[in-house]
Write a protein that holds these residues in place. Sequence first.
Motif, PDB file in Angstrom:
ATOM      1  N   TRP A   9      -3.689   9.445  -3.720  1.00 40.75           N
ATOM      2  CA  TRP A   9      -4.626   8.576  -3.009  1.00 40.75           C
ATOM      3  C   TRP A   9      -5.953   9.299  -2.824  1.00 40.75           C
ATOM      4  N   ARG A  51      -2.652  -9.563   2.048  1.00 47.03           N
ATOM      5  CA  ARG A  51      -3.116  -9.316   3.416  1.00 47.03           C
ATOM      6  C   ARG A  51      -1.956  -8.854   4.287  1.00 47.03           C
ATOM      7  N   ARG A  89      -9.872   3.311   0.593  1.00 42.82           N
ATOM      8  CA  ARG A  89      -8.831   4.173   0.024  1.00 42.82           C
ATOM      9  C   ARG A  89      -8.338   3.539  -1.269  1.00 42.82           C
ATOM     10  N   THR A 148       0.853  -1.197   0.000  1.00 48.76           N
ATOM     11  CA  THR A 148       0.000   0.000   0.000  1.00 48.76           C
ATOM     12  C   THR A 148       0.888   1.246   0.000  1.00 48.76           C
ATOM     13  N   MET A 151     -14.220  -0.411  -0.697  1.00 44.61           N
ATOM     14  CA  MET A 151     -12.871   0.092  -0.443  1.00 44.61           C
ATOM     15  C   MET A 151     -12.960   1.398   0.348  1.00 44.61           C
ATOM     16  N   ARG A 176     -13.234  -7.253   4.349  1.00 49.80           N
ATOM     17  CA  ARG A 176     -12.064  -8.105   4.525  1.00 49.80           C
ATOM     18  C   ARG A 176     -12.385  -9.591   4.406  1.00 49.80           C
ATOM     19  N   SER A 226     -12.385  -2.327   2.814  1.00 43.46           N
ATOM     20  CA  SER A 226     -13.074  -2.406   4.100  1.00 43.46           C
ATOM     21  C   SER A 226     -13.773  -3.747   4.254  1.00 43.46           C
ATOM     22  N   TYR A 237      -3.378   0.853  -6.002  1.00 41.02           N
ATOM     23  CA  TYR A 237      -3.514  -0.028  -4.842  1.00 41.02           C
ATOM     24  C   TYR A 237      -4.842   0.322  -4.190  1.00 41.02           C
ATOM     25  N   TYR A 241      -5.568  -5.669   0.780  1.00 41.78           N
ATOM     26  CA  TYR A 241      -5.390  -4.679  -0.280  1.00 41.78           C
ATOM     27  C   TYR A 241      -5.142  -5.372  -1.607  1.00 41.78           C
ATOM     28  N   ALA A 287      -1.986  -4.741  10.886  1.00 46.02           N
ATOM     29  CA  ALA A 287      -1.756  -3.550  10.066  1.00 46.02           C
ATOM     30  C   ALA A 287      -1.908  -2.269  10.887  1.00 46.02           C
ATOM     31  N   GLU A 296      -7.334  -0.408  -0.884  1.00 46.07           N
ATOM     32  CA  GLU A 296      -7.470  -0.946   0.468  1.00 46.07           C
ATOM     33  C   GLU A 296      -8.946  -1.205   0.748  1.00 46.07           C
ATOM     34  N   VAL A 318      -5.370  -5.689   7.210  1.00 46.30           N
ATOM     35  CA  VAL A 318      -5.687  -4.950   5.991  1.00 46.30           C
ATOM     36  C   VAL A 318      -5.618  -5.896   4.799  1.00 46.30           C
TER      37      VAL A 318
END
Length: 442
Positions: free
Chosen positions: A306, A378, A318, A54, A316, A344, A342, A338, A291, A382, A340, A289
Motif C-alpha cells: 500500500w 462504499r 491510499r 480494501t 485518492m 467521496r 478522498s 484497491y 473505494y 468506515a 481509497e 469510505v
Amino acid sequence: MTAQTDTLIIGAGLAGLSTGLHLGDSDFLIVDGQTYVGGKARSEEIDGFTFDVTGHWLHLRDPYIRKMVLDLMGDDHFLRIRRMSRIWSHGVYTRYPFQANTYGLPAEVIHECVMGAIEADRRRSDGIDETEEPPNFADWIRFYFGEGIARHFMIPYNAKLWGVSADTITSRWCQRFVPVPQLNDIVAGAVGVNDNEMGYNAEFLYPKRGGIQTVANALADEIGREKIKLESRVIQIDINAKVVTLDNGQKIRFERLINTMALPYFLDAIEEKPSEVESARRRLVANEVVYLNVGIDGPLGQPDHWIYVPEDEWPMYRVGSFSNANPAMAPDGCSSLYIELSDRETPLDVLRPKIESGLIAMGLIKSAEQVRFMESRRIKNAYVIYDFDYHQSRDTIHEWLQAVGVFSIGRYGDWNYSSMEDALIDGRRTATAILDKTHDQG
C-alpha cells in the motif's frame, strides 16, 4: 412462532464469530442480515480477481489469537509477509512512516521537516504523560513532529482519510496507530540511514487463496453453520421483554444479548431508551469510505502493498495492491489495485481520468489502457470520528447498555478504531465473561 436462545449474537463479523467460537457448546445463535459471514472482513471475486473490502492484512500479535487462527486454519494456509509500504509525495517515493523517512524529498522539504522536529523536541519536556499531550489531533501532530512534517504529510493525509480537519478530532485515538519516532530517528531518516521498521503492522499474514473471507469462513465452519442465521436483519429490539424482531417478521427471545452491528443502528432498533442515550446516539459520527476495485493487465510498476498519497492534487489517499502481496489474487499476467478515495462525491466516470493520471505518475501503470475494470464500492461507518463529543457520548451509551445487561463489542459495536485481531479478542473476552458468570451462578 417465537424462537428462543440463551445468548443471541447480532452480527456474523469477526467479533460475533469469535464470541460464538469461544462460547463452545453453550446455547447461542448468531444472526446477520447479509448472505455471507465476515462483515467487513470479506472478499469478492470479479472476473477472476479476488478483492477484500480494501486492505485487510492480518496482524496477529496476541499469542493466544495467533495460535487460535493458525490451529484453526493450518499453518500453511497463510503467507508471511514483510510490509512494503511507502509515501508518494512531491513526485517521489519515501519509506513509511513519513515522519522518520524524509530522505529523497526535495532538500527544502527535508530541511523544513527536520528543523520543525528539532523545534518541537526542544519545546517538549522529558517524560511526557498521555494526559499532558494536546487534546486536539492537529496540535498533537505539531507537538511531536513539528510544523514541517505536519504540513507536508500528517495534516493533509489525515484530512483526506477522515474527511474532516485534524483540528476537529481528539488525539486520544492515535497513540497506538501513529508511530512517534525519536528525534535521532527523524534526523537519521532525513539522511537515509534509518533502518528501523516502525508501526504496529510491519509484518502480517495473508491467506494463500481466497482472500480474508477464508478466515471468517473457517470460524463459521468451526462454530457450525446451523448456529448462524444469515439474511436475518434485526429491525427491532425490546430490551425489557428480551425479544428481537427480524426483517422477515420472526421473533427471537434471548437471555443475553451481544451486539456487533454499528452502534447507531443498534440503538435505533431499540424501542425504549433514556433520553440521554438518544441524545448521545445523535452525536456519534463516522465517515464513509469510497473505494475502487481495479483490475490491471500486466504487472504493476511498483512493489508496494500500500502507498499513502497525502497531496490534495490527487483524489485518492491510499492505493494498495493485493496481488503484490499475493499474486494468486489476480489471474495470470494481471495485477490488482484497491484505491481509497478522498473525493467521496464526484462520480467515478468524471474522476477516473484523474485517477488514471495519478497511477501513471506514481509509476504503477504505463497507460490507462492497462485498466481492465474499475468498480466503485462504499463502506458506511468506515472510520469512527473521534471528535470532541465522542468519548462522553460513547461512555453514556455503554454505561446504559452495561446497566441493562447488553454487550456491544467489536469495531462497530463498541464504536472505535481497531483491528481484526481486536475483534477476535473482543469476542473471546465477552464469551469468557458470559461463561464465568454462568459458572458462578451454577
